[in-house]
Design a protein around this motif. Structure first.
Motif, short mmCIF file in Angstrom:
data_model
loop_
_atom_site.label_atom_id
_atom_site.label_comp_id
_atom_site.label_asym_id
_atom_site.label_seq_id
_atom_site.Cartn_x
_atom_site.Cartn_y
_atom_site.Cartn_z
N THR A 1 -8.35 12.90 -2.59
CA THR A 1 -7.49 14.02 -2.98
C THR A 1 -7.99 15.33 -2.38
O THR A 1 -7.20 16.15 -1.89
N PHE A 2 -9.30 15.55 -2.37
CA PHE A 2 -9.86 16.77 -1.80
C PHE A 2 -9.53 16.85 -0.30
O PHE A 2 -9.16 17.93 0.20
N PHE A 3 -9.64 15.75 0.39
CA PHE A 3 -9.32 15.75 1.83
C PHE A 3 -7.85 16.09 2.04
O PHE A 3 -7.52 16.88 2.93
N TRP A 4 -6.97 15.52 1.23
CA TRP A 4 -5.54 15.84 1.35
C TRP A 4 -5.29 17.32 1.06
O TRP A 4 -4.52 17.99 1.77
N GLN A 5 -5.94 17.86 0.04
CA GLN A 5 -5.78 19.28 -0.28
C GLN A 5 -6.23 20.17 0.88
O GLN A 5 -5.58 21.17 1.20
N VAL B 1 -15.99 15.83 26.01
CA VAL B 1 -17.06 16.82 25.96
C VAL B 1 -18.36 16.13 25.56
O VAL B 1 -18.35 15.04 24.98
N VAL B 2 -19.47 16.78 25.86
CA VAL B 2 -20.77 16.26 25.47
C VAL B 2 -20.93 16.39 23.96
O VAL B 2 -20.61 17.43 23.38
N ALA B 3 -21.41 15.34 23.32
CA ALA B 3 -21.68 15.34 21.87
C ALA B 3 -20.47 15.79 21.07
O ALA B 3 -20.55 16.64 20.20
N ARG B 4 -19.31 15.19 21.37
CA ARG B 4 -18.11 15.56 20.63
C ARG B 4 -18.28 15.27 19.15
O ARG B 4 -19.00 14.36 18.75
N ARG B 5 -17.57 16.05 18.33
CA ARG B 5 -17.61 15.88 16.90
C ARG B 5 -16.49 14.93 16.47
O ARG B 5 -15.42 14.92 17.08
N PRO B 6 -16.70 14.13 15.41
CA PRO B 6 -15.58 13.35 14.87
C PRO B 6 -14.43 14.27 14.47
O PRO B 6 -14.65 15.44 14.14
N ASP B 7 -13.21 13.74 14.48
CA ASP B 7 -12.06 14.55 14.09
C ASP B 7 -12.27 15.18 12.71
O ASP B 7 -11.94 16.35 12.50
N SER B 8 -12.83 14.42 11.76
CA SER B 8 -12.99 14.92 10.39
C SER B 8 -14.26 14.36 9.77
O SER B 8 -14.74 13.29 10.16
N GLU B 9 -14.77 15.09 8.78
CA GLU B 9 -15.87 14.62 7.94
C GLU B 9 -15.49 14.83 6.48
O GLU B 9 -14.81 15.81 6.15
N LEU B 10 -15.95 13.93 5.64
CA LEU B 10 -15.69 14.02 4.21
C LEU B 10 -16.93 13.54 3.47
O LEU B 10 -17.49 12.50 3.80
N MET C 1 0.85 -1.18 0.00
CA MET C 1 0.00 0.00 0.00
C MET C 1 0.89 1.24 0.00
O MET C 1 1.78 1.37 0.83
N PRO C 2 0.68 2.21 -0.94
CA PRO C 2 1.56 3.38 -0.99
C PRO C 2 1.37 4.27 0.22
O PRO C 2 0.30 4.32 0.82
N ASP C 3 2.45 4.97 0.58
CA ASP C 3 2.37 5.91 1.69
C ASP C 3 1.48 7.08 1.30
O ASP C 3 1.48 7.54 0.16
N ILE C 4 0.73 7.58 2.29
CA ILE C 4 -0.08 8.78 2.08
C ILE C 4 0.82 9.99 2.27
O ILE C 4 1.50 10.11 3.30
N PRO C 5 0.89 10.89 1.31
CA PRO C 5 1.82 12.02 1.45
C PRO C 5 1.42 12.94 2.58
O PRO C 5 0.23 13.08 2.91
N ASP C 6 2.41 13.57 3.19
CA ASP C 6 2.15 14.56 4.23
C ASP C 6 1.42 15.74 3.62
O ASP C 6 1.51 16.00 2.41
N PRO C 7 0.69 16.50 4.44
CA PRO C 7 0.04 17.70 3.92
C PRO C 7 1.05 18.67 3.31
O PRO C 7 2.17 18.80 3.81
N LEU C 8 0.64 19.34 2.25
CA LEU C 8 1.50 20.33 1.62
C LEU C 8 1.66 21.54 2.53
O LEU C 8 0.68 22.01 3.12
N VAL C 9 2.87 22.05 2.68
CA VAL C 9 3.12 23.28 3.42
C VAL C 9 3.14 24.42 2.42
O VAL C 9 3.89 24.40 1.44
N ILE C 10 2.28 25.42 2.65
CA ILE C 10 2.22 26.59 1.78
C ILE C 10 2.78 27.78 2.55
O ILE C 10 2.30 28.09 3.64
N GLY C 11 3.76 28.45 1.99
CA GLY C 11 4.39 29.56 2.69
C GLY C 11 5.35 29.06 3.74
O GLY C 11 5.96 27.99 3.61
N ARG C 12 5.47 29.80 4.84
CA ARG C 12 6.41 29.44 5.90
C ARG C 12 5.94 28.21 6.67
O ARG C 12 4.76 28.06 6.96
#
Length: 279
Positions: free
Chosen positions: A255-259, A26-35, A1-12
């Motif tokens: 790809t959108f999530f990585w971007q 916390v009460v009703a915590r949100r998932p870390d991410s949604e897609l 399985m290929p490695d997932i690239p690190d997030p792109l750093v833009i600028g500094r």
């Protein structure tokens, strides 16, 4: 399985590498991410909501929320909400506001003329937030202000080739056309810190802003929280996002999530965006 690239750093490059800690208590915590995403007649939609690096580091929940729904063959409803960071239950308010925007969508239209009535629509959303506060946590009511959240809503109509945009607060809407970003709402003049508090629901129902923008084939409409809008003040970030999202084909969901996970110095807030391409 290929490695997932690190997030792109833009600028500094940011000084601190993000690190996940324990689950937020916390009460009703949100998932870390949604897609989410869809290919619809005349539209392609991609959406992502990501917990910011600061909240990850501190073990705090994501306070952003989003949602989009196909109303019929020609209309899409999309919304993005940003819970106020100073309010402990604003993550509940943001999620409730998005759900309420969908549940109350019929009240956006006049029954006979079908004209839009954004003020009444946002008042109903605010009422739902107030009712959620009354129901409280563990049976105990909480002040409605603790659920404070911004909200931006788009009603996209492919038959009319336009989008009606409504918001309370500083979440943004922008149009990408031929590689150039255009703000859909009038840009506010910078004010002093003491006078520039963010308008929010459920309190500021009298502060609804409404705009109508035309959409052509090839245009992309972006709804986003300030976790994306603020880094977009940088020309480098604008150019990179335009290069990614101005292509003839919309990105895949992975790809959108990585971007969306790009890193930029001093920008570590929750980040949420819904992109709608006219095709």
């Amino acid at each position: 399985m290929p490695d997932i690239p690190d997030p792109l750093v833009i600028g500094r490059r940011p000084m601190v590498r993000p690190a996940l800690t324990g689950l937020p208590d916390v009460v009703a915590r949100r998932p870390d991410s949604e897609l989410d995403g869809a290919n619809l007649p005349g539209l392609v939609v991609r959406g992502a909501s990501i917990r910011g690096e600061l909240h990850q580091h501190l073990g705090q929940t994501r306070q952003d929320a989003m949602g989009f729904w196909q109303l019929d063959e020609t209309r899409l409803l999309a919304c993005v909400a940003d819970g106020l960071g100073s309010k402990a239950l604003s993550h509940i308010g943001a999620a409730e506001a998005c759900a309420s925007a969908h549940c109350n969508v019929e009240d956006l239209f006049e029954p006979i003329t079908w004209d839009l009535r954004p003020e009444a629509y946002f008042e109903n959303i605010a009422d739902d937030l107030a009712k959620r506060a009354e129901s409280g946590l563990d049976g105990q009511p909480v002040p409605a202000v603790e659920l404070s959240t911004t909200l931006v809503v788009a009603l996209v109509d492919t038959a009319q080739r336009q989008a009606t945009l409504m918001r309370v607060g500083d979440s943004e809407a922008l149009r990408l056309r031929e590689g150039e970003w255009e703000a859909c709402f009038p840009q506010k003049v910078e004010e002093s810190v003491s006078s520039s508090r963010t308008h929010s629901l459920p309190r500021d129902t009298g502060r609804v802003e409404t705009e109508v923008v035309d959409l052509r084939v090839g245009d992309m409409l972006l709804l986003c929280t300030d976790g994306l809008a603020r880094p977009m003040a940088s020309d480098e970030v604008q150019a990179q996002l335009a290069a990614w999202w101005g292509q003839p084909a919309a990105p895949s969901l992975p790809t959108f999530f990585w971007q969306m996970r790009f890193r930029a110095k001093s920008h570590d807030d929750d980040r949420t965006a819904i992109c709608v391409w006219m095709v």
